[in-house]
Design a protein around this motif. Structure first.
Motif, PDB file in Angstrom:
ATOM      1  N   ASN A   1       0.832  -1.196   0.000  1.00 27.95           N
ATOM      2  CA  ASN A   1       0.000   0.000   0.000  1.00 27.95           C
ATOM      3  C   ASN A   1       0.867   1.247   0.000  1.00 27.95           C
ATOM      4  O   ASN A   1       2.088   1.175   0.194  1.00 27.95           O
ATOM      5  N   THR A   2       0.219   2.390  -0.188  1.00 26.72           N
ATOM      6  CA  THR A   2       0.930   3.659  -0.089  1.00 26.72           C
ATOM      7  C   THR A   2       1.248   3.949   1.374  1.00 26.72           C
ATOM      8  O   THR A   2       0.669   3.346   2.285  1.00 26.72           O
TER       9      THR A   2
ATOM     10  N   VAL B   1      -1.846   5.096   3.375  1.00 29.17           N
ATOM     11  CA  VAL B   1      -2.753   3.994   3.727  1.00 29.17           C
ATOM     12  C   VAL B   1      -2.156   3.129   4.827  1.00 29.17           C
ATOM     13  O   VAL B   1      -2.864   2.663   5.725  1.00 29.17           O
ATOM     14  N   GLN B   2      -0.852   2.921   4.787  1.00 31.68           N
ATOM     15  CA  GLN B   2      -0.199   2.119   5.821  1.00 31.68           C
ATOM     16  C   GLN B   2      -0.369   2.759   7.196  1.00 31.68           C
ATOM     17  O   GLN B   2      -0.687   2.077   8.180  1.00 31.68           O
TER      18      GLN B   2
ATOM     19  N   SER C   1      -2.671  -6.234  -0.978  1.00 33.28           N
ATOM     20  CA  SER C   1      -3.023  -4.835  -0.766  1.00 33.28           C
ATOM     21  C   SER C   1      -4.189  -4.767   0.203  1.00 33.28           C
ATOM     22  O   SER C   1      -5.188  -5.458   0.030  1.00 33.28           O
TER      23      SER C   1
ATOM     24  N   ASP D   1      -6.775  -2.154   2.161  1.00 33.93           N
ATOM     25  CA  ASP D   1      -7.390  -0.874   2.455  1.00 33.93           C
ATOM     26  C   ASP D   1      -8.654  -1.190   3.217  1.00 33.93           C
ATOM     27  O   ASP D   1      -9.632  -1.668   2.653  1.00 33.93           O
TER      28      ASP D   1
END
Length: 242
Positions: free
Chosen positions: A132-133, A136-137, A213, A215
Motif C-alpha cells: 500500500n501507499t 494507507v499504511q 493490498s 485498504d
C-alpha cells in the motif's frame, strides 16, 4: 528429523540468524525501518512454516521495501522526537510550578506520543505484509491499533521491558538480543500480527505468505457491495419464479 526438539533447534537457529541480520542492517540508523520490516517479513514466513530460508526472506524484504520503509521510519523518528521534546517541555514546566493548563498540555502530549507508538507498532508489519501507499499504511496502522488494543498494549509493554533490560543491564542485553533475542521477539510479534491481519486476507490465501493490498475502508465497502449484489440477484430470481 521432524520431532519437536529438532524443530525447536531449527527455530532457535533461525532466530539467531534473524537477530544478527537485524542488528547488522540497522547499524546505519536510518535503515532501521527497513530492518524492522524485513524482520517481520522473515518471521511471518517462519511462523507460517517457511523455516530454513530466513536469511533469503530477510534480504528480499530489505531490498524490496527499503525506500518506503525508510520513509516511514524517518516520519516516525521525527514524530517521536517532536512529541518526546513536547512531553519533556511540559514536564519541566509542571516541575517549575505550572497550573492546570500545564497539566492538561502534558496529558495531551503523553496521549499523542502514545498514539504515535501504537501506530509505529503496526505500520512496519503492515509494510512487510501488505502493498500500500505510505498514507494507507499509517491509516490502517492507526485503525488496527485501536481495534486490537489488547494486542497493542501487550506489544507495547513487551517493548518497554526490552528498553528496561537495556537500561539496567546493557552488556547482557546487547549480547542476548544481538545473538538471539531480536529474532525471538520478531517471531512472537509476528505471530500476533498474523492473527490481526488474517481477517483482511483472501480466504484462500489466509494461510499463505503472499503479500496483499489492504485498504480497510475499501474492504468494508466491498463487503457491502457484495451484500447488495446478492439482494439484487435474489430479487431477480423471485421475479423469474413469479
Amino acid at each position: 528429523y521432524d520431532n519437536m526438539f529438532v524443530r525447536l533447534l531449527n527455530r532457535l537457529g533461525d532466530a539467531m540468524i534473524l537477530s544478527i541480520l537485524f542488528v547488522v542492517c540497522s547499524l546505519p540508523i536510518f535503515t532501521i525501518g527497513a530492518s524492522v520490516t524485513a524482520l517481520y517479513y522473515a518471521a511471518m514466513k517462519g511462523v507460517k512454516g517457511g523455516d530454513g530460508y530466513v536469511a533469503k526472506y530477510f534480504m528480499k524484504s530489505f531490498k524490496d521495501n527499503f525506500k518506503q520503509s525508510t520513509i516511514i521510519w524517518l516520519i516516525c523518528l521525527v514524530a517521536f522526537f517532536i512529541l518526546g521534546v513536547d512531553v519533556w517541555y511540559w514536564f519541566e514546566q509542571r516541575q517549575a510550578g505550572g497550573g492546570m493548563m500545564i497539566w492538561a498540555m502534558q496529558i495531551i502530549s503523553v496521549i499523542m506520543l502514545s498514539v504515535a507508538v501504537m501506530v509505529a507498532i503496526y505500520v512496519f508489519p503492515l509494510q512487510a505484509k501488505f502493498d500500500n501507499t505510505i498514507k494507507v499504511q499509517f491509516r490502517n496502522a492507526f485503525l488496527l491499533s485501536i481495534k486490537y488494543f489488547p494486542t497493542t498494549l501487550l506489544i507495547a509493554l513487551s517493548m518497554a521491558i526490552i528498553v528496561w533490560c537495556f537500561y539496567y543491564a546493557i552488556l547482557v542485553s546487547i549480547v542476548g538480543y544481538v545473538l538471539v533475542g531480536f529474532g525471538l521477539v520478531g517471531y512472537i510479534f509476528a505471530f500476533f500480527m498474523l492473527r490481526c491481519f488474517k481477517p483482511y486476507l483472501p480466504e484462500e490465501e489466509a494461510d499463505s505468505g503472499d503479500d496483499w493490498s489492504l485498504d480497510m475502508e475499501e474492504s468494508e465497502s466491498a463487503q457491502v457491495e457484495d451484500v447488495e449484489e446478492e439482494k439484487e440477484l435474489s430479487e431477480e430470481n423471485e421475479d423469474i419464479v413469479e
